[in-house]
Design a protein around this motif. Structure first.
Motif, PDB file in Angstrom:
ATOM      1  N   VAL B 407      -4.463  30.310  84.979  1.00 13.24           N
ATOM      2  CA  VAL B 407      -4.818  29.631  83.364  1.00 13.24           C
ATOM      3  C   VAL B 407      -3.830  29.883  81.973  1.00 13.24           C
ATOM      4  O   VAL B 407      -3.505  28.555  81.858  1.00 13.24           O
ATOM      5  CB  VAL B 407      -6.381  30.523  83.681  1.00 13.24           C
ATOM      6  N   VAL B 408      -4.014  30.945  82.602  1.00  8.73           N
ATOM      7  CA  VAL B 408      -2.691  31.758  80.803  1.00  8.73           C
ATOM      8  C   VAL B 408      -1.363  29.615  81.096  1.00  8.73           C
ATOM      9  O   VAL B 408      -1.295  29.551  79.950  1.00  8.73           O
ATOM     10  CB  VAL B 408      -2.074  32.924  81.081  1.00  8.73           C
ATOM     11  N   ALA B 409      -1.083  30.107  81.878  1.00  5.01           N
ATOM     12  CA  ALA B 409       1.042  29.505  82.256  1.00  5.01           C
ATOM     13  C   ALA B 409       0.328  28.055  82.433  1.00  5.01           C
ATOM     14  O   ALA B 409       0.637  27.274  81.421  1.00  5.01           O
ATOM     15  CB  ALA B 409       1.357  29.812  83.768  1.00  5.01           C
ATOM     16  N   GLY B 410      -0.491  27.444  82.854  1.00  4.77           N
ATOM     17  CA  GLY B 410      -1.100  26.083  82.493  1.00  4.77           C
ATOM     18  C   GLY B 410      -1.384  25.848  80.572  1.00  4.77           C
ATOM     19  O   GLY B 410      -0.932  24.839  80.037  1.00  4.77           O
ATOM     20  N   LEU B 411      -2.308  26.468  80.256  1.00  2.63           N
ATOM     21  CA  LEU B 411      -2.886  26.203  78.897  1.00  2.63           C
ATOM     22  C   LEU B 411      -1.419  26.651  78.048  1.00  2.63           C
ATOM     23  O   LEU B 411      -1.036  25.543  76.729  1.00  2.63           O
ATOM     24  CB  LEU B 411      -4.036  27.876  78.289  1.00  2.63           C
ATOM     25  N   LEU B 412      -0.603  27.543  77.680  1.00  4.46           N
ATOM     26  CA  LEU B 412       0.249  28.090  76.999  1.00  4.46           C
ATOM     27  C   LEU B 412       1.456  26.576  77.964  1.00  4.46           C
ATOM     28  O   LEU B 412       1.918  26.203  76.740  1.00  4.46           O
ATOM     29  CB  LEU B 412       1.064  29.367  77.427  1.00  4.46           C
ATOM     30  N   GLY B 413       1.234  26.013  78.464  1.00  4.69           N
ATOM     31  CA  GLY B 413       2.628  25.138  78.886  1.00  4.69           C
ATOM     32  C   GLY B 413       2.016  23.976  78.307  1.00  4.69           C
ATOM     33  O   GLY B 413       2.468  22.940  78.990  1.00  4.69           O
TER      34      GLY B 413
END
Lengths: 259, 536
Positions: B407-413
């Motif tokens: 989730v974090v990687a997807g949102l930040l990316g």
């Protein structure tokens, strides 16, 4: 602590070993040990350090695969039918770690549930054992931080929790203080009086002489003598018999003269 | 006994080196498996040495000074960093010469430090590093003649000393820090800070690589050349360039660093030798409920399986080695995909690595608690129950982390639509990794020393651990290649079906692997117990 009464048909010996052999690399640790432990006996396994006591007991309870020979607990083959044999067995191994990152109560709960007991019984018995062995029912110390004597006691509590028919204890009195040792002796004697069988190893003559109905002496992996305490001891003290059988060196008085 | 004043013994590291070598030989005697591992390790070290030598010698052969500057300084810095992080992440430290064992001997601290340092140098990693960096001497000789070669020779010896010193100091400090319970929580925070610092650096590197801006790299290399990371590796080039004044300055930098590191190490050693005496902080508190309640909490079922899972969860949190593994996974898990996402790449391929790193901690899962496993054998826990319970406890920590990372990687990316697909890949890799690692953990278990250091390894154990880990990683990567290709080919469709397909793939792999592992365990319990018992 109650011990279930012997059921019909369980007339077999508590433990029978037939020709157990174990070899480590080139060293013969246990050589052809055959032993019959009658049900209801208090059996002492005597031997000097490195005699093969722990190795023999490990093979008898299913922890170490023997190179040859068979082991039966209450008539169940330990290596062919381990589940039936182990269900009736409590073990306090020596030189084996406990799951010591748990607290005492947690460790007892773990052992009880592992044995398939229901939670209420586990809680009740665990509290009782912790109380009787003076380990503290609310002790939050991890077992790893226990003293050596406390560790022996919690190990014994784990072995007793599911009220086994046979108890195998490896060096149960080592590092235990005299008060606790007396308490443990009392518990074990009551357990045997109730029909249980205790097999324990030791190299302390006094304990064996005071407790045991039967003894076996093992040295260099060979069973030297076994039978009832009276028949092994005869007219002499157990210590004399032991030293003679094991063949310890006698002091000439001239060694270590510089001391 | 007469009290005679004994003369102060000369400081000699040789007894320590001899002890170390004797321990290595003793560990191999009569153990064919260990010998095979040792030989494999030696072969790998040999490859590393030859490959490294060739790589570092190339700039000299082609007579390219700029390439030499970048390769020697950046490569050298990478070596130093490798010496810091590889022991922490993969191999552990050979603590067969555990400082705590010398606590009772009347050794001056200076003797002890020098001796332990010399013993750390006597090993395959140090030898192969020295051999690999010898390529730098060849380059220096080609570019600047014999003067440069001599300077570089001194440089690589100093570089090796730096590598070993920094490695011992960092792991020792880390282990000592993790020893007391309170500071372990601090370590978690510290890790997060370190990860946060490494992230931007990584981003800068990636950005530089994307623009293929070699000048930026050359500048970075030259800057590094004035830090302890690369100073020892660049002296030969300075001589070749005629910057003779730089050589003594750089040697001073390195010497200062070495002294500082050794001082730091000796300070932490002092604390390590005092041992775990200060850990018994837990006292007798109030009753927190029944024994089963304190083990299982509220939710877990009051059954054998519940008890097994509860104990495993406790162990992942309370046992140093396991906790270190979890922390490593957490940091690497966030750090890798985040940096990729932020630099605009797709986190997909990296996602597989996350699932992979998660299972490494299970490669020697039976080794962690040593022969305490005997309790489960005596209670007659069947192999499959044992395996399932261990994985369930591991998944309690890993699955939420995977979810969070995705989730974090997807949102930040800036690509939230990728989240399910990436999560699917992670779960698939985790499952496939489990399928491979579980049988390995039964057959390849080895004893860990009963040390309080989370990085302690018996001699030869580090090699075994490294090889097992490597094998599992390669196997898992191969196993998930079809899925990667599928994800790539399907493109947008994968966004929709990635999660269910990945989960199904992972589950299937897990079921196969756990079944095999469970059956093996049923047949090999006594052998497994013997394998994880220390000192056999």
């Amino acid at each position: 602590m109650t011990v279930p009464a012997p059921r019909e048909g369980e007339q077999a010996a508590a433990m029978s070993l037939y020709g157990l052999v174990k070899r480590f690399d080139t060293k013969l640790a246990v050589s052809e040990v055959s032993l019959e432990v009658p049900a209801g006996s208090f059996y002492g396994l005597l031997g000097p350090n490195g005699a093969g006591k722990t190795t023999t007991l490990s093979m008898a309870v299913g922890l170490l695969r023997p190179d040859a020979g068979r082991a039966f607990l209450l008539g169940y083959d330990v290596w062919a039918d381990p589940a039936a044999a182990k269900a009736r067995l409590g073990v306090l191994p020596d030189g084996v770690r406990l799951f010591d990152r748990l607290t005492g109560p947690e460790l007892l709960a773990y052992h009880g549930l592992l044995r398939g007991m229901d939670a209420a019984t586990v809680d009740q018995r665990a509290r009782e054992l912790l109380d009787v062995l003076e380990l503290g029912t609310a002790n939050r110390t991890l077992v790893v931080d226990y003293s050596a004597g406390m560790r022996k006691k919690i190990g014994l509590a784990c072995a007793l929790l599911h009220a086994p028919r046979v108890l195998v204890l490896d060096e149960p009195f080592e590092a235990v203080d005299p008060v606790s040792a007396a308490r443990i002796r009392e518990i074990l004697q009551r357990y045997v009086a109730g029909g249980g069988t205790v097999i324990f190893s030791s190299h302390v003559m006094e304990v064996v002489e005071r407790l045991c109905s039967h003894v076996a002496i093992i040295s260099d992996g060979v069973l030297r003598l076994h039978g009832t305490l009276a028949s092994v001891r005869g007219e002499r003290s157990l210590e004399d018999v032991f030293v003679q059988v094991v063949g310890g060196r006698t002091s000439t008085g001239s060694e270590l003269a510089w001391l | 006994m007469a009290l005679t004043a004994t003369p102060r013994p000369p400081v000699s590291p040789w007894p320590f080196v001899k002890l170390k070598l004797r321990l290595i030989v003793g560990g191999l005697r009569g153990k064919p498996a260990r010998i095979v591992l040792f030989v494999l390790g030696a072969v790998m070290a040999g490859f590393f040495a030859i490959g490294g030598y060739a790589l570092f010698a190339v700039p000299g052969v082609v007579d390219d000074e700029r390439a030499a500057g970048m390769l020697l300084q950046l490569g050298g810095a990478a070596l130093v960093l490798g010496w810091v992080f590889f022991p922490l992440l993969f191999f552990g430290v050979d603590e067969s010469i555990d400082p705590a064992r010398f606590a009772l001997l009347p050794l001056p601290r200076r003797t002890l430090i020098i001796g332990l340092f010399a013993a750390a140098l006597a090993g395959l990693p140090a030898l192969s590093t020295l051999a690999a960096t010898a390529g730098m001497v060849s380059t220096a000789a080609d570019l600047g003649g014999s003067g440069a070669a001599i300077a570089q020779l001194v440089g690589i010896v100093l570089g090796l000393l730096t590598c070993v010193a920094v490695s011992r100091a960092v792991t020792s400090a880390f282990a000592t820090g993790l020893r007391s319970r309170r500071s372990r929580d601090l370590a978690v925070v510290l890790f997060a800070v370190v990860a946060a610092l490494l992230g931007p650096l990584q981003l800068a590197l990636l950005a530089g690589a994307e623009r293929a801006d070699w000048d930026a790299f050359a500048v970075l290399a030259d800057v590094l050349g004035w830090t302890p990371l690369a100073a020892p590796w660049s002296v030969g080039l300075d001589v070749a360039d005629g910057r003779l004044w730089a050589v003594p300055v750089k040697f001073l930098i390195v010497a200062g660093t070495l002294v500082g590191l050794l001082w730091w190490w000796s300070a932490t050693l002092e604390r390590a030798m005092l041992g775990a005496a200060s850990t018994g902080t837990a006292g007798r508190g109030g009753d927190v409920g029944s024994p089963t309640g304190s083990l299982l909490g509220r939710r877990l079922p009051r059954t054998r399986f519940g008890a097994l899972v509860a104990r495993e969860i406790r162990y992942w949190w309370r046992e140093n080695r396991r906790r270190a593994a979890l922390i490593t996974f957490t940091v690497a898990g966030f750090f890798l995909p985040l940096s990729i996402s932020l630099s605009g790449g797709s986190a997909g391929p990296v996602a597989t690595f996350i699932g992979l790193i998660a299972v490494i901690a299970l490669a020697n899962q039976f080794g962690y608690e040593g022969n305490a496993y005997a309790a489960n054998m005596i209670a007659g826990v069947p192999g499959r129950v044992e395996i399932h319970s261990r994985v369930a406890a591991h998944a309690v920590f890993v699955i939420p982390l995977l979810l969070l990372i995705a989730v974090v990687a997807g949102l930040l990316g800036g690509r939230p639509e990728n989240i399910p697909g990436d999560l699917g890949l992670m779960v698939a890799t985790y499952g496939a990794g489990l399928g491979l690692v579980l049988p390995v953990s039964v057959r390849g278990a080895f004893a860990l020393p009963e040390s309080t250091s989370p990085f302690a390894m018996s001699s030869g154990g580090g090699m075994a651990k490294g090889l097992l880990t490597l094998g599992v990683m390669i196997g898992t990567l191969v196993a998930t290649v079809p899925l990667q290709i599928l994800a790539y080919l399907l493109g947008d469709v994968w966004l929709w079906i990635g999660l269910p397909v990945g989960a199904a793939f992972g589950c299937a792999a897990y079921l196969i692997g756990s079944g095999v592992a469970g059956d093996w365990l049923d047949r090999r319990m006594p052998e497994l117990l013997a394998a994880v018992t220390p000192g056999r």
